[in-house]
Structure formats: structure tokens, C-alpha cells
Design a protein around this motif. Sequence first.
Motif, PDB file in Angstrom:
ATOM      1  N   TYR A  58      31.490  -5.444  -3.083  1.00 58.50           N
ATOM      2  CA  TYR A  58      30.993  -6.627  -2.381  1.00 58.50           C
ATOM      3  C   TYR A  58      30.388  -7.610  -3.360  1.00 58.50           C
ATOM      4  O   TYR A  58      29.842  -7.225  -4.391  1.00 58.50           O
ATOM      5  CB  TYR A  58      29.924  -6.211  -1.360  1.00 58.50           C
ATOM      6  CG  TYR A  58      30.452  -5.250  -0.321  1.00 58.50           C
ATOM      7  CD1 TYR A  58      30.970  -5.722   0.886  1.00 58.50           C
ATOM      8  CD2 TYR A  58      30.432  -3.878  -0.534  1.00 58.50           C
ATOM      9  CE1 TYR A  58      31.461  -4.847   1.847  1.00 58.50           C
ATOM     10  CE2 TYR A  58      30.926  -2.994   0.422  1.00 58.50           C
ATOM     11  CZ  TYR A  58      31.439  -3.485   1.604  1.00 58.50           C
ATOM     12  OH  TYR A  58      31.927  -2.622   2.542  1.00 58.50           O
TER      13      TYR A  58
ATOM     14  N   VAL B 247      25.618   0.202   3.860  1.00 58.43           N
ATOM     15  CA  VAL B 247      26.859  -0.534   3.663  1.00 58.43           C
ATOM     16  C   VAL B 247      27.957   0.449   3.253  1.00 58.43           C
ATOM     17  O   VAL B 247      27.761   1.267   2.345  1.00 58.43           O
ATOM     18  CB  VAL B 247      26.694  -1.638   2.596  1.00 58.43           C
ATOM     19  CG1 VAL B 247      28.013  -2.327   2.296  1.00 58.43           C
ATOM     20  CG2 VAL B 247      25.639  -2.641   3.033  1.00 58.43           C
TER      21      VAL B 247
ATOM     22  N   GLY C 271      27.229 -10.468   0.023  1.00 58.27           N
ATOM     23  CA  GLY C 271      27.454  -9.392   0.975  1.00 58.27           C
ATOM     24  C   GLY C 271      28.854  -9.333   1.541  1.00 58.27           C
ATOM     25  O   GLY C 271      29.195  -8.409   2.273  1.00 58.27           O
TER      26      GLY C 271
END
Length: 89
Positions: A68, A48, A72
Amino acid sequence: MNKEKTTCRYFTTYSGVKLPFKLVGELGEHEIRNRNTFFRGYFDADGVLLGFQKMVYGDVELEHQYSYGEDGNLREADITDVDGEVMRL
């Protein structure tokens, strides 16, 4: 951005108009030595994007830092411009 728990990768540019941006055109570390401009992206263990820096002639011209939520989805983005001004979205 906690760089100790992240992986740094290099890119030619980004795509998209919504945050977080997508870094594209991945470069090897040896490929940035002769480039004037590139993006340095920081990723967590799951891949990520946590943030990136736009590097121009060895200086940081732009920086994004992303956080985040548990779902997510992007919760916040701190954007630092060339003058050091920070905008939180």
C-alpha cells in the motif's frame, strides 16, 4: 510477506472483484483442522490485509501479496498461481 510482523487469521472465502479482496467467514484455528479448503490471511497491526494464501488439501493453490501507498490505497499486488507463476499488478 513478513510473517513475523503480521497476524494470521483463517477464513472460508473472499468477496469482491477489486483488489484487495475481502476475506469473509472467519474461522477459529481449531476449525481448519478438518477443512480441505480455507484461506490464510495475514494482517498488519492495524488490521490491514497484507496478503493471503488459498490452502487446498494442505498446499498453497493461490497467493496474493499486497503493498500500500502512504495514502492507504493499494499500490501493488503480486499474485502467485498454482504453478508458481507470479503476476504483478
